[in-house]
Design a protein around this motif. Structure first.
Motif, PDB file in Angstrom:
ATOM      1  N   GLU A  46       0.911  -1.368  -0.173  1.00  0.00           N
ATOM      2  CA  GLU A  46       0.110  -0.243  -0.023  1.00  0.00           C
ATOM      3  C   GLU A  46       0.387   1.598   0.037  1.00  0.00           C
ATOM      4  O   GLU A  46       0.614   2.220  -0.792  1.00  0.00           O
ATOM      5  N   GLU A  47       2.366   1.101   0.290  1.00  0.00           N
ATOM      6  CA  GLU A  47       2.758   1.975   1.353  1.00  0.00           C
ATOM      7  C   GLU A  47       3.556   3.171  -0.485  1.00  0.00           C
ATOM      8  O   GLU A  47       3.706   4.072  -1.073  1.00  0.00           O
ATOM      9  N   SER A  48       4.048   1.507  -1.616  1.00  0.00           N
ATOM     10  CA  SER A  48       4.520   2.337  -3.045  1.00  0.00           C
ATOM     11  C   SER A  48       2.943   2.475  -3.459  1.00  0.00           C
ATOM     12  O   SER A  48       3.713   3.604  -4.159  1.00  0.00           O
TER      13      SER A  48
ATOM     14  N   GLU B 102       0.994   4.326  -3.412  1.00  0.00           N
ATOM     15  CA  GLU B 102       0.515   6.017  -2.489  1.00  0.00           C
ATOM     16  C   GLU B 102       1.827   6.499  -2.746  1.00  0.00           C
ATOM     17  O   GLU B 102       1.408   7.952  -3.456  1.00  0.00           O
ATOM     18  N   SER B 103       2.869   6.585  -2.682  1.00  0.00           N
ATOM     19  CA  SER B 103       3.694   7.173  -2.870  1.00  0.00           C
ATOM     20  C   SER B 103       3.893   7.588  -4.999  1.00  0.00           C
ATOM     21  O   SER B 103       4.037   8.474  -4.988  1.00  0.00           O
ATOM     22  N   GLU B 104       3.840   6.541  -5.141  1.00  0.00           N
ATOM     23  CA  GLU B 104       3.537   6.670  -6.779  1.00  0.00           C
ATOM     24  C   GLU B 104       2.861   7.364  -7.710  1.00  0.00           C
ATOM     25  O   GLU B 104       2.539   8.578  -7.582  1.00  0.00           O
TER      26      GLU B 104
ATOM     27  N   THR C 192       1.037  10.197  -5.658  1.00  0.00           N
ATOM     28  CA  THR C 192       1.787  11.714  -4.874  1.00  0.00           C
ATOM     29  C   THR C 192       2.697  11.921  -6.480  1.00  0.00           C
ATOM     30  O   THR C 192       2.286  12.606  -6.306  1.00  0.00           O
ATOM     31  N   ASN C 193       3.139  10.972  -6.579  1.00  0.00           N
ATOM     32  CA  ASN C 193       4.601  11.485  -7.567  1.00  0.00           C
ATOM     33  C   ASN C 193       3.741  11.813  -8.871  1.00  0.00           C
ATOM     34  O   ASN C 193       3.941  13.089  -9.289  1.00  0.00           O
TER      35      ASN C 193
ATOM     36  N   ARG D 258       0.434  13.606  -8.977  1.00  0.00           N
ATOM     37  CA  ARG D 258      -0.533  13.905  -8.601  1.00  0.00           C
ATOM     38  C   ARG D 258       0.551  15.293  -9.380  1.00  0.00           C
ATOM     39  O   ARG D 258       0.481  16.355  -9.298  1.00  0.00           O
TER      40      ARG D 258
END
Length: 147
Positions: free
Chosen positions: A135-137, A139-141, A143-144, A146
């Motif tokens: 889930e963390e990876s 979300e980070s992708e 965010t990038n 956006r």
């Protein structure tokens, strides 16, 4: 016309072609016509010189040369088609035998497409590992993207 194929290697073949002179009548007619257009002889209009006079003045060799230049590409192509040779590139052609008023034999060495054995693909199986994404990876992708 008789032709035969000899495999020299997996990627090289040698075609041997024998053409009787009876089959070369159209090429002889074209050669006489072509040479008559090029030669200017006193007493004859350009292109109207009879074949016997052309042969006497120019010699049989020049007429045979013209016939061979016209005959080789078509007879080579015909031999390749007859023998189902998958030729690649230009052939190395050699006049093996020239018997005037009898036959012409030439050989052509050419590179050919090799025959490949394709295995039966129904026996093969492929396994693909499942992709895992935490889930963390994810979300980070996102965010990038956006940003």
């Amino acid at each position: 016309m008789k032709s035969s194929v000899e495999q020299l290697s997996a990627t090289r073949a040698k075609l041997t072609v024998e053409v009787p002179f009876e089959e070369l009548k159209p090429e002889f007619d074209n050669a006489y016509k072509s040479l008559a257009q090029q030669v200017s002889l006193p007493g004859f209009r350009k292109g109207k010189v009879p074949a016997k006079i052309l042969e006497a003045r120019l010699g049989r060799g020049s007429i045979l040369n013209e016939v061979l230049n016209e005959m080789l590409p078509s007879r080579y192509s015909q031999a390749v088609e007859e023998n189902d040779v998958k030729a690649l590139g230009q052939p190395e052609i050699d006049i093996a035998e020239l018997e005037d008023n009898d036959h012409v034999t030439f050989t052509a060495e050419v590179d050919v497409r090799p025959e490949l054995e394709v295995p039966d693909f129904s026996d093969l199986s492929v396994e693909v590992d499942a992709l895992e994404a935490d889930e963390e990876s994810v979300e980070s992708e996102l965010t990038n993207l956006r940003a």
